[in-house]
Write a protein that holds these residues in place. Sequence first.
Motif, PDB file in Angstrom:
ATOM      1  N   LEU A 386       8.803 -65.428 -45.916  1.00  0.00           N
ATOM      2  CA  LEU A 386       8.396 -66.010 -47.430  1.00  0.00           C
ATOM      3  C   LEU A 386       7.109 -65.504 -47.802  1.00  0.00           C
ATOM      4  CD1 LEU A 386       9.957 -69.512 -46.932  1.00  0.00           C
ATOM      5  CD2 LEU A 386      11.046 -67.241 -48.307  1.00  0.00           C
ATOM      6  N   ILE A 387       6.000 -65.234 -46.895  1.00  0.00           N
ATOM      7  CA  ILE A 387       4.598 -65.126 -47.257  1.00  0.00           C
ATOM      8  C   ILE A 387       4.248 -63.682 -46.897  1.00  0.00           C
ATOM      9  CG2 ILE A 387       2.296 -65.854 -47.080  1.00  0.00           C
ATOM     10  CD1 ILE A 387       3.153 -68.607 -46.460  1.00  0.00           C
ATOM     11  N   GLY A 388       3.788 -63.003 -47.796  1.00  0.00           N
ATOM     12  CA  GLY A 388       3.427 -61.429 -47.440  1.00  0.00           C
ATOM     13  C   GLY A 388       2.155 -61.612 -46.512  1.00  0.00           C
ATOM     14  N   ARG A 389       2.099 -60.561 -45.605  1.00  0.00           N
ATOM     15  CA  ARG A 389       1.069 -60.309 -44.815  1.00  0.00           C
ATOM     16  C   ARG A 389       0.685 -58.876 -44.604  1.00  0.00           C
ATOM     17  NH1 ARG A 389       3.162 -59.059 -39.601  1.00  0.00           N
ATOM     18  NH2 ARG A 389       5.576 -59.757 -39.340  1.00  0.00           N
ATOM     19  N   SER A 390      -0.188 -58.373 -44.030  1.00  0.00           N
ATOM     20  CA  SER A 390      -0.544 -56.965 -43.794  1.00  0.00           C
ATOM     21  C   SER A 390       0.344 -56.658 -42.650  1.00  0.00           C
ATOM     22  CB  SER A 390      -1.977 -56.918 -43.418  1.00  0.00           C
ATOM     23  OG  SER A 390      -2.341 -57.578 -42.369  1.00  0.00           O
ATOM     24  N   ARG A 391       0.889 -55.386 -42.553  1.00  0.00           N
ATOM     25  CA  ARG A 391       1.710 -55.026 -41.500  1.00  0.00           C
ATOM     26  C   ARG A 391       1.120 -53.694 -40.912  1.00  0.00           C
ATOM     27  NH1 ARG A 391       7.825 -55.980 -43.544  1.00  0.00           N
ATOM     28  NH2 ARG A 391       7.754 -58.081 -44.342  1.00  0.00           N
ATOM     29  N   THR A 392       1.638 -53.352 -39.683  1.00  0.00           N
ATOM     30  CA  THR A 392       1.090 -52.278 -39.130  1.00  0.00           C
ATOM     31  C   THR A 392       1.875 -51.263 -39.487  1.00  0.00           C
ATOM     32  OG1 THR A 392       2.567 -52.569 -37.233  1.00  0.00           O
ATOM     33  CG2 THR A 392       0.261 -53.446 -36.919  1.00  0.00           C
ATOM     34  N   ARG A 393       1.786 -49.844 -39.082  1.00  0.00           N
ATOM     35  CA  ARG A 393       2.699 -48.771 -39.554  1.00  0.00           C
ATOM     36  C   ARG A 393       4.116 -49.075 -38.973  1.00  0.00           C
ATOM     37  NH1 ARG A 393       0.301 -42.911 -39.099  1.00  0.00           N
ATOM     38  NH2 ARG A 393      -1.181 -43.721 -40.584  1.00  0.00           N
ATOM     39  N   LYS A 394       4.206 -49.339 -37.676  1.00  0.00           N
ATOM     40  CA  LYS A 394       5.363 -49.577 -37.131  1.00  0.00           C
ATOM     41  C   LYS A 394       6.036 -50.713 -37.871  1.00  0.00           C
ATOM     42  CE  LYS A 394       7.444 -50.655 -32.309  1.00  0.00           C
ATOM     43  NZ  LYS A 394       6.983 -50.606 -31.267  1.00  0.00           N
ATOM     44  N   GLU A 395       5.467 -51.585 -38.099  1.00  0.00           N
ATOM     45  CA  GLU A 395       6.236 -52.760 -38.783  1.00  0.00           C
ATOM     46  C   GLU A 395       6.724 -52.475 -40.062  1.00  0.00           C
ATOM     47  OE1 GLU A 395       3.987 -56.932 -37.275  1.00  0.00           O
ATOM     48  OE2 GLU A 395       2.997 -55.591 -38.777  1.00  0.00           O
ATOM     49  N   GLN A 396       5.891 -51.725 -40.797  1.00  0.00           N
ATOM     50  CA  GLN A 396       6.296 -50.849 -42.036  1.00  0.00           C
ATOM     51  C   GLN A 396       7.733 -50.339 -41.774  1.00  0.00           C
ATOM     52  OE1 GLN A 396       2.596 -49.163 -43.499  1.00  0.00           O
ATOM     53  NE2 GLN A 396       1.848 -51.117 -44.423  1.00  0.00           N
ATOM     54  N   SER A 397       7.585 -49.097 -40.702  1.00  0.00           N
ATOM     55  CA  SER A 397       8.561 -48.507 -40.634  1.00  0.00           C
ATOM     56  C   SER A 397       9.949 -49.317 -40.345  1.00  0.00           C
ATOM     57  CB  SER A 397       8.444 -47.587 -39.447  1.00  0.00           C
ATOM     58  OG  SER A 397       9.743 -46.754 -39.183  1.00  0.00           O
ATOM     59  N   SER A 398       9.881 -50.460 -39.557  1.00  0.00           N
ATOM     60  CA  SER A 398      10.840 -51.335 -39.247  1.00  0.00           C
ATOM     61  C   SER A 398      11.439 -52.005 -40.437  1.00  0.00           C
ATOM     62  CB  SER A 398      10.551 -52.198 -38.128  1.00  0.00           C
ATOM     63  OG  SER A 398      11.356 -53.141 -37.854  1.00  0.00           O
ATOM     64  N   SER A 399      10.360 -52.218 -41.324  1.00  0.00           N
ATOM     65  CA  SER A 399      10.660 -52.967 -42.617  1.00  0.00           C
ATOM     66  C   SER A 399      11.729 -52.155 -43.422  1.00  0.00           C
ATOM     67  CB  SER A 399       9.641 -53.357 -43.391  1.00  0.00           C
ATOM     68  OG  SER A 399       9.823 -54.057 -44.609  1.00  0.00           O
ATOM     69  N   HIS A 400      11.327 -50.746 -43.646  1.00  0.00           N
ATOM     70  CA  HIS A 400      12.088 -49.857 -44.302  1.00  0.00           C
ATOM     71  C   HIS A 400      13.515 -49.687 -43.755  1.00  0.00           C
ATOM     72  CE1 HIS A 400       7.921 -47.808 -45.831  1.00  0.00           C
ATOM     73  NE2 HIS A 400       8.342 -48.851 -46.544  1.00  0.00           N
ATOM     74  N   ALA A 401      13.663 -49.528 -42.447  1.00  0.00           N
ATOM     75  CA  ALA A 401      14.820 -49.723 -41.560  1.00  0.00           C
ATOM     76  C   ALA A 401      15.805 -50.741 -41.948  1.00  0.00           C
ATOM     77  CB  ALA A 401      14.572 -49.343 -40.276  1.00  0.00           C
ATOM     78  N   ASP A 402      15.032 -51.920 -42.105  1.00  0.00           N
ATOM     79  CA  ASP A 402      15.966 -53.158 -42.227  1.00  0.00           C
ATOM     80  C   ASP A 402      16.322 -52.957 -43.765  1.00  0.00           C
ATOM     81  OD1 ASP A 402      15.153 -54.162 -39.877  1.00  0.00           O
ATOM     82  OD2 ASP A 402      13.507 -55.429 -40.397  1.00  0.00           O
ATOM     83  N   LEU A 403      15.438 -52.607 -44.754  1.00  0.00           N
ATOM     84  CA  LEU A 403      15.988 -52.532 -46.012  1.00  0.00           C
ATOM     85  C   LEU A 403      17.502 -51.562 -46.095  1.00  0.00           C
ATOM     86  CD1 LEU A 403      12.607 -52.068 -48.178  1.00  0.00           C
ATOM     87  CD2 LEU A 403      14.443 -54.007 -47.948  1.00  0.00           C
ATOM     88  N   ALA A 404      17.263 -50.347 -45.465  1.00  0.00           N
ATOM     89  CA  ALA A 404      18.553 -49.460 -45.268  1.00  0.00           C
ATOM     90  C   ALA A 404      19.634 -50.172 -44.931  1.00  0.00           C
ATOM     91  CB  ALA A 404      17.870 -48.145 -44.356  1.00  0.00           C
ATOM     92  N   ILE A 405      19.445 -50.969 -43.687  1.00  0.00           N
ATOM     93  CA  ILE A 405      20.725 -51.820 -43.155  1.00  0.00           C
ATOM     94  C   ILE A 405      21.253 -52.851 -44.324  1.00  0.00           C
ATOM     95  CG2 ILE A 405      21.247 -53.648 -41.378  1.00  0.00           C
ATOM     96  CD1 ILE A 405      21.030 -51.067 -40.284  1.00  0.00           C
ATOM     97  N   VAL A 406      20.295 -53.481 -45.035  1.00  0.00           N
ATOM     98  CA  VAL A 406      20.855 -54.436 -45.966  1.00  0.00           C
ATOM     99  C   VAL A 406      21.546 -53.537 -47.115  1.00  0.00           C
ATOM    100  CG1 VAL A 406      20.250 -55.987 -47.928  1.00  0.00           C
ATOM    101  CG2 VAL A 406      18.883 -56.092 -45.728  1.00  0.00           C
TER     102      VAL A 406
END
Length: 426
Positions: A386-406
């Motif tokens: 719910l609260i934005g936070r700074s992310r590492t490159r690996k976390e950002q990549s994982s986030s993009h993968a999660d968006l693709a799954i959705v």
Amino acid sequence: MSDSTHALLLLDLIAVERPIDVDRYATLDESAWDDLTRMARQHRLEPLLGQRLVQDPDCFPDPVAARLVERRRAQAVAGLRAAAELERLRALFSEVGIVFAALKGAYLGRAAYPRPELRPLRDIDILVPRNSAVEAWRLLEAKGYGQIELSQGSPESALDFLHQMPPARSPATGMAVEVHFRLFHDRERGDGYEPSEDPAFWERLVRLGEPGRAIAYPSPTDTLLHLIEHAAYGHGFDNGPLLLSDIAWLVRSGAIDWTLFWSLADRAHCRHGALLSFALTRRYWPSVVVPEPESGPGSSSVPSALIDATALIMLQDASQRKDLKLSLQTRLRRRSGNLSSFVLGRLFPSRLEMANMYPVDPRSPRMPLFYARRLWEIGTRRRPTLIGRSRTRKEQSSSHADLAIVDHMLAVHDWLERHDGAVAAH
């Protein structure tokens, strides 16, 4: 190699009848094998990887092969524990005359898979008639089965909203036991059709075991329909690829009444979920033969891209499942214009729904305390989302993968909804 590539390779590895190009696994490094085995562990696929190891021993590096051998031994022991728990339940319920049928994995491991240890059981699911559900749960409670902490609601309130009683832990085996009073998750599916409310369902039960100690199970045809409804409509295919091996070996058993199956699937508005499930199964188990429906849409109606999307949904990171479901629900509600009511409903469920979540009577004056507790739990458990936070490159990549799954989840949801009617995003 991307996570999606690992996922697709894992699906090929567990489809034991398909040869795999050596180049697909020969170049994997230790990190890649760690990713594969982590996914396999999350989705209970290690026994199937062990089957691949038997057929193709050069496929795995030695450390991975050793772990698979150990996991196979452990699963064989777990299977004995599950069999003992089923016998314990049979004895308990027979004493008081409660009819029950053991569901899914308990039947599949015994009657469909080549060996029981290939089909791991996370828990024991049993089905009882609705009017026996609370009595069955209270009997388990009296015999020392403890309610699992993460499911704190009362069994009486579960009848109003859920398809099962709160899970309970066996004092003898430590296994979780779930008492179901419905087969279907979605109460609106098929205009409210529920197989267990049809007397013919109970008449079709099969019994396996010695006379006087036999365990009852839904018929293979009813089991197949249950697997598909559970995976496609109850979970949106996010409950893992065991569905594929379940279908493959159940169909191979030759015990499906296909005329009855397609009739029941249409009655339950599950035809397209079945077509998609069969199309994906045949991709990995190409020798599986599924007769087409006598009329109406058949396997050719399933887009290839949708099969690809469903394969990736099945192997999503299980630790992210709740977040991904929430993202899907949010997108669906935003699209339909009722996001605000959805958010309020999650923050402040009805009193009956709260009684399913917490140990409180819906009429209790203490209910406001449990609403406060819910808000605190949402705030603390969901804070990273719910609260934005700074992310590492690996976390950002994982986030993009999660968006693709959705995106994939939304595409499958929309296709099923378009063809089979309203599909709830659970």
